[in-house]
Design a protein around this motif. Sequence first.
Motif, PDB file in Angstrom:
ATOM      1  N   ALA A   1       0.818  -1.214   0.000  1.00 11.50           N
ATOM      2  CA  ALA A   1       0.000   0.000   0.000  1.00 11.50           C
ATOM      3  C   ALA A   1       0.852   1.263   0.000  1.00 11.50           C
ATOM      4  O   ALA A   1       1.863   1.352   0.691  1.00 11.50           O
ATOM      5  CB  ALA A   1      -0.918   0.004   1.212  1.00 11.50           C
ATOM      6  N   ASP A   2       0.401   2.207  -0.778  1.00 10.24           N
ATOM      7  CA  ASP A   2       0.934   3.561  -0.705  1.00 10.24           C
ATOM      8  C   ASP A   2       0.248   4.234   0.482  1.00 10.24           C
ATOM      9  O   ASP A   2      -0.981   4.339   0.508  1.00 10.24           O
ATOM     10  CB  ASP A   2       0.587   4.283  -2.018  1.00 10.24           C
ATOM     11  N   PRO A   3       0.995   4.706   1.465  1.00 14.38           N
ATOM     12  CA  PRO A   3       0.335   5.270   2.646  1.00 14.38           C
ATOM     13  C   PRO A   3      -0.342   6.613   2.389  1.00 14.38           C
ATOM     14  O   PRO A   3      -1.201   7.027   3.176  1.00 14.38           O
ATOM     15  CB  PRO A   3       1.468   5.452   3.659  1.00 14.38           C
ATOM     16  N   ALA A   4      -0.001   7.289   1.317  1.00 13.88           N
ATOM     17  CA  ALA A   4      -0.523   8.647   1.118  1.00 13.88           C
ATOM     18  C   ALA A   4      -2.052   8.707   1.077  1.00 13.88           C
ATOM     19  O   ALA A   4      -2.656   9.546   1.759  1.00 13.88           O
ATOM     20  CB  ALA A   4       0.078   9.268  -0.135  1.00 13.88           C
ATOM     21  N   PRO A   5      -2.741   7.853   0.303  1.00 11.12           N
ATOM     22  CA  PRO A   5      -4.206   7.939   0.311  1.00 11.12           C
ATOM     23  C   PRO A   5      -4.807   7.654   1.685  1.00 11.12           C
ATOM     24  O   PRO A   5      -5.867   8.178   2.021  1.00 11.12           O
ATOM     25  CB  PRO A   5      -4.625   6.867  -0.703  1.00 11.12           C
ATOM     26  N   ILE A   6      -4.148   6.825   2.445  1.00 10.36           N
ATOM     27  CA  ILE A   6      -4.648   6.541   3.789  1.00 10.36           C
ATOM     28  C   ILE A   6      -4.549   7.797   4.653  1.00 10.36           C
ATOM     29  O   ILE A   6      -5.478   8.156   5.380  1.00 10.36           O
ATOM     30  CB  ILE A   6      -3.848   5.374   4.407  1.00 10.36           C
ATOM     31  N   LEU A   7      -3.422   8.487   4.536  1.00 11.45           N
ATOM     32  CA  LEU A   7      -3.264   9.738   5.286  1.00 11.45           C
ATOM     33  C   LEU A   7      -4.272  10.768   4.806  1.00 11.45           C
ATOM     34  O   LEU A   7      -4.838  11.514   5.605  1.00 11.45           O
ATOM     35  CB  LEU A   7      -1.837  10.270   5.141  1.00 11.45           C
ATOM     36  N   HIS A   8      -4.500  10.825   3.501  1.00 13.00           N
ATOM     37  CA  HIS A   8      -5.507  11.757   2.969  1.00 13.00           C
ATOM     38  C   HIS A   8      -6.856  11.525   3.626  1.00 13.00           C
ATOM     39  O   HIS A   8      -7.545  12.454   4.035  1.00 13.00           O
ATOM     40  CB  HIS A   8      -5.672  11.565   1.458  1.00 13.00           C
ATOM     41  N   THR A   9      -7.237  10.258   3.695  1.00 10.05           N
ATOM     42  CA  THR A   9      -8.546   9.932   4.266  1.00 10.05           C
ATOM     43  C   THR A   9      -8.624  10.366   5.724  1.00 10.05           C
ATOM     44  O   THR A   9      -9.608  10.956   6.157  1.00 10.05           O
ATOM     45  CB  THR A   9      -8.798   8.424   4.153  1.00 10.05           C
ATOM     46  N   LEU A  10      -7.575  10.081   6.453  1.00  6.97           N
ATOM     47  CA  LEU A  10      -7.582  10.449   7.864  1.00  6.97           C
ATOM     48  C   LEU A  10      -7.642  11.964   8.038  1.00  6.97           C
ATOM     49  O   LEU A  10      -8.158  12.467   9.025  1.00  6.97           O
ATOM     50  CB  LEU A  10      -6.336   9.883   8.558  1.00  6.97           C
ATOM     51  N   MET A  11      -7.091  12.683   7.079  1.00  8.99           N
ATOM     52  CA  MET A  11      -7.025  14.129   7.208  1.00  8.99           C
ATOM     53  C   MET A  11      -8.271  14.827   6.688  1.00  8.99           C
ATOM     54  O   MET A  11      -8.543  15.964   7.074  1.00  8.99           O
ATOM     55  CB  MET A  11      -5.804  14.651   6.449  1.00  8.99           C
ATOM     56  N   THR A  12      -9.004  14.208   5.786  1.00  8.15           N
ATOM     57  CA  THR A  12     -10.050  14.955   5.098  1.00  8.15           C
ATOM     58  C   THR A  12     -11.461  14.439   5.333  1.00  8.15           C
ATOM     59  O   THR A  12     -12.403  15.193   5.191  1.00  8.15           O
ATOM     60  CB  THR A  12      -9.816  14.940   3.574  1.00  8.15           C
ATOM     61  N   ASP A  13     -11.618  13.180   5.665  1.00  9.04           N
ATOM     62  CA  ASP A  13     -12.974  12.683   5.832  1.00  9.04           C
ATOM     63  C   ASP A  13     -13.615  13.365   7.049  1.00  9.04           C
ATOM     64  O   ASP A  13     -13.025  13.411   8.128  1.00  9.04           O
ATOM     65  CB  ASP A  13     -12.958  11.163   6.029  1.00  9.04           C
ATOM     66  N   PRO A  14     -14.827  13.886   6.897  1.00 12.81           N
ATOM     67  CA  PRO A  14     -15.418  14.654   7.998  1.00 12.81           C
ATOM     68  C   PRO A  14     -15.630  13.831   9.260  1.00 12.81           C
ATOM     69  O   PRO A  14     -15.456  14.349  10.374  1.00 12.81           O
ATOM     70  CB  PRO A  14     -16.751  15.146   7.425  1.00 12.81           C
ATOM     71  N   ILE A  15     -15.985  12.572   9.109  1.00  9.76           N
ATOM     72  CA  ILE A  15     -16.173  11.734  10.304  1.00  9.76           C
ATOM     73  C   ILE A  15     -14.837  11.516  11.002  1.00  9.76           C
ATOM     74  O   ILE A  15     -14.712  11.635  12.221  1.00  9.76           O
ATOM     75  CB  ILE A  15     -16.788  10.372   9.913  1.00  9.76           C
ATOM     76  N   MET A  16     -13.838  11.240  10.191  1.00  9.54           N
ATOM     77  CA  MET A  16     -12.515  11.018  10.768  1.00  9.54           C
ATOM     78  C   MET A  16     -12.020  12.280  11.476  1.00  9.54           C
ATOM     79  O   MET A  16     -11.459  12.221  12.563  1.00  9.54           O
ATOM     80  CB  MET A  16     -11.507  10.636   9.677  1.00  9.54           C
ATOM     81  N   ALA A  17     -12.245  13.422  10.838  1.00 12.65           N
ATOM     82  CA  ALA A  17     -11.726  14.672  11.391  1.00 12.65           C
ATOM     83  C   ALA A  17     -12.368  15.008  12.725  1.00 12.65           C
ATOM     84  O   ALA A  17     -11.758  15.647  13.579  1.00 12.65           O
ATOM     85  CB  ALA A  17     -11.951  15.807  10.391  1.00 12.65           C
TER      86      ALA A  17
END
Lengths: 339, 97
Positions: free
Chosen positions: A101-117
């Motif tokens: 896995a490329d970790p970048a999309p995972i970090l994107h999700t953690l940073m941008t998804d409203p529920i995650m945020a």
Amino acid sequence: MTPVLVLTGFLGSGKTTLLRHLLRQPEFSRTAVIINEFGEIGLDHDLVEASDDSFIALTTGCLCCKVRDDLVATLDDMLRRRAQGRVPPFTRVVIETSGLADPAPILHTLMTDPIMAEYLTLGGVVTSVDAVTGAATLDREAVSIKQVALADRLVLTKSDLAGAAPPELLSRLARLNVAAPLLHADHGRIDPQALFGAGQYDSRDKSFDVRSWLGEGPDEHLHHPHDADIQTYAVVREAPIPAVALTLLLETLAEHCGADLLRLKGIVNIRESPDRPAVIHGVQHVFHAPTWLARWPSDDRRSRMVVITRGIPQGWIEALIDALAAEVAEASGSQTLGA
Amino acid sequence: MSQDLVAELLAQSLVAWRLAGNVRRMADGSLALSYNGIDITVEPAPPGGPFRWMVTVAGRRRPAVSLVAVLRQVRTALDPGYAKNNVRVAVAPLVPS
């Protein structure tokens, strides 16, 4: 906010062994673990035994390719079940990514998804590197370079097999990610606190451990290395930066750099907020909204940004900061501010 | 603002975009960029208006509100393969509340 630690590393680099050891430690109790495996039939989760107050969820398929669906759904489900008391009240989450896995999309999700945020914060990225095969993997697998470059902490595994860690590998890791401290795991054993300190969020005192996050230690000098087109460097500015100039800087980097900006993290002295520095964090074209420290973590009040890029010159970012700060200062009628 | 600061920014921008052009400081205070047969002039906008810069590409003069807009215009003119990334900067207070 619940910190999320992303554990990545190429196939066979010892992530699961590391995780298995960590979950036995009292410091890692009350941990929710998401294990992602490539392929329809998972195995790693069977190799990891959680304590009574931790639990494990499994996703299959490549997390970075279908991250929006699988990771968000899994985390959302975990959070809902925690709120309903249907799972142990975990206080941290560990995501073990697939080795491919490329970790970048995972970090994107953690940073941008409203529920995650709303409920989660990125606690750091830990990348395991096999002392025996790591150098060959870096030669052969582009994604492994990205996994190393994006790390807040590097963990060298299997050095008990390799004898002393190969100097060529060590120097290469230092060139790829000069800001990430290199830790050594002995048969998967490692001090959990060394990993807790990997990210922005320090679970011990609920504060930002910025110096650790920026990879600042006794020797803060960052060099200007390159390996496979990836460079890491530090941009330092003495003068405070106007808040608007920081916003324009982040927008410009996002607009022009895209995937070439692998990661940017930093602490910034904002002109309008001299006592409360801003913490910035971006992965490729996605940036966290800046967060604000309650105070400076040390006497050093310079703006410091660690930049991991593919081909973006340090001079451009420095020129951008200086020019944008000067333009904003001039537009607001105050004196020119620069480096 | 200093012509040198803007000249340095434009020169570094060409490097960042991997375009082997050059930037020249002109006596009238403007900056001239050349790359691959394309000439661009960047100069301060007349005072009193809403714009800060004027960018001239192939004889067509257009205003720009900021250096960020100047960079966008310059790169669009010089780099046909450029498709700007969608900017995703979260809404946030500029200073702590």
